[in-house]
Motif scaffolding. Sequence first.
Motif, PDB file in Angstrom:
ATOM      1  N   UNK A  56       0.834  -1.207   0.000  1.00  0.00           N
ATOM      2  CA  UNK A  56       0.000   0.000   0.000  1.00  0.00           C
ATOM      3  C   UNK A  56       0.868   1.257   0.000  1.00  0.00           C
ATOM      4  N   UNK A  57       1.924   1.255   0.806  1.00  0.00           N
ATOM      5  CA  UNK A  57       2.840   2.397   0.838  1.00  0.00           C
ATOM      6  C   UNK A  57       3.529   2.572  -0.511  1.00  0.00           C
ATOM      7  N   UNK A  58       3.921   1.464  -1.126  1.00  0.00           N
ATOM      8  CA  UNK A  58       4.580   1.520  -2.432  1.00  0.00           C
ATOM      9  C   UNK A  58       3.644   2.087  -3.491  1.00  0.00           C
ATOM     10  N   UNK A  59       2.381   1.708  -3.460  1.00  0.00           N
ATOM     11  CA  UNK A  59       1.427   2.218  -4.437  1.00  0.00           C
ATOM     12  C   UNK A  59       1.192   3.718  -4.257  1.00  0.00           C
ATOM     13  N   UNK A  60       1.200   4.178  -3.016  1.00  0.00           N
ATOM     14  CA  UNK A  60       1.066   5.618  -2.767  1.00  0.00           C
ATOM     15  C   UNK A  60       2.264   6.366  -3.355  1.00  0.00           C
ATOM     16  N   UNK A  61       3.454   5.792  -3.212  1.00  0.00           N
ATOM     17  CA  UNK A  61       4.648   6.404  -3.794  1.00  0.00           C
ATOM     18  C   UNK A  61       4.573   6.408  -5.319  1.00  0.00           C
ATOM     19  N   UNK A  62       4.064   5.318  -5.899  1.00  0.00           N
ATOM     20  CA  UNK A  62       3.941   5.242  -7.351  1.00  0.00           C
ATOM     21  C   UNK A  62       3.007   6.324  -7.880  1.00  0.00           C
ATOM     22  N   UNK A  63       1.914   6.547  -7.183  1.00  0.00           N
ATOM     23  CA  UNK A  63       0.977   7.597  -7.593  1.00  0.00           C
ATOM     24  C   UNK A  63       1.637   8.969  -7.533  1.00  0.00           C
ATOM     25  N   UNK A  64       2.443   9.196  -6.500  1.00  0.00           N
ATOM     26  CA  UNK A  64       3.139  10.475  -6.367  1.00  0.00           C
ATOM     27  C   UNK A  64       4.162  10.654  -7.492  1.00  0.00           C
ATOM     28  N   UNK A  65       4.846   9.569  -7.859  1.00  0.00           N
ATOM     29  CA  UNK A  65       5.799   9.621  -8.964  1.00  0.00           C
ATOM     30  C   UNK A  65       5.071   9.959 -10.263  1.00  0.00           C
ATOM     31  N   UNK A  66       3.914   9.343 -10.487  1.00  0.00           N
ATOM     32  CA  UNK A  66       3.143   9.622 -11.706  1.00  0.00           C
ATOM     33  C   UNK A  66       2.701  11.082 -11.752  1.00  0.00           C
ATOM     34  N   UNK A  67       2.338  11.655 -10.610  1.00  0.00           N
ATOM     35  CA  UNK A  67       1.943  13.062 -10.561  1.00  0.00           C
ATOM     36  C   UNK A  67       3.106  13.960 -10.933  1.00  0.00           C
ATOM     37  N   UNK A  68       4.297  13.638 -10.415  1.00  0.00           N
ATOM     38  CA  UNK A  68       5.483  14.447 -10.734  1.00  0.00           C
ATOM     39  C   UNK A  68       5.834  14.365 -12.216  1.00  0.00           C
ATOM     40  N   UNK A  69       5.718  13.179 -12.779  1.00  0.00           N
ATOM     41  CA  UNK A  69       6.067  13.013 -14.188  1.00  0.00           C
ATOM     42  C   UNK A  69       5.065  13.698 -15.115  1.00  0.00           C
ATOM     43  N   UNK A  70       3.804  13.734 -14.708  1.00  0.00           N
ATOM     44  CA  UNK A  70       2.782  14.334 -15.570  1.00  0.00           C
ATOM     45  C   UNK A  70       2.816  15.868 -15.532  1.00  0.00           C
ATOM     46  N   UNK A  71       3.363  16.425 -14.460  1.00  0.00           N
ATOM     47  CA  UNK A  71       3.395  17.898 -14.380  1.00  0.00           C
ATOM     48  C   UNK A  71       4.658  18.503 -14.935  1.00  0.00           C
TER      49      UNK A  71
END
Length: 56
Positions: free
Chosen positions: A41-56
């Motif tokens: 669950x913690x890893x998936x939260x980090x993955x979502x944050x990484x995707x947000x950084x890459x999209x912006x």
Amino acid sequence: MFDFLKSDPSKKLQKTYEQKLEQAMLAARNGDMRANASLTEEAEALREEIEKLKSS
């Protein structure tokens, strides 16, 4: 001007993400499914944050 000297925050998050996944895998191997679920669950939260950084 010196943008190449700034560290990329997504690289640090990616490394932490990979470490969490590895810890989750080791927990699953040891039979600790509760820790596996928590770490995943913690890893998936980090993955979502990484995707947000890459999209912006």
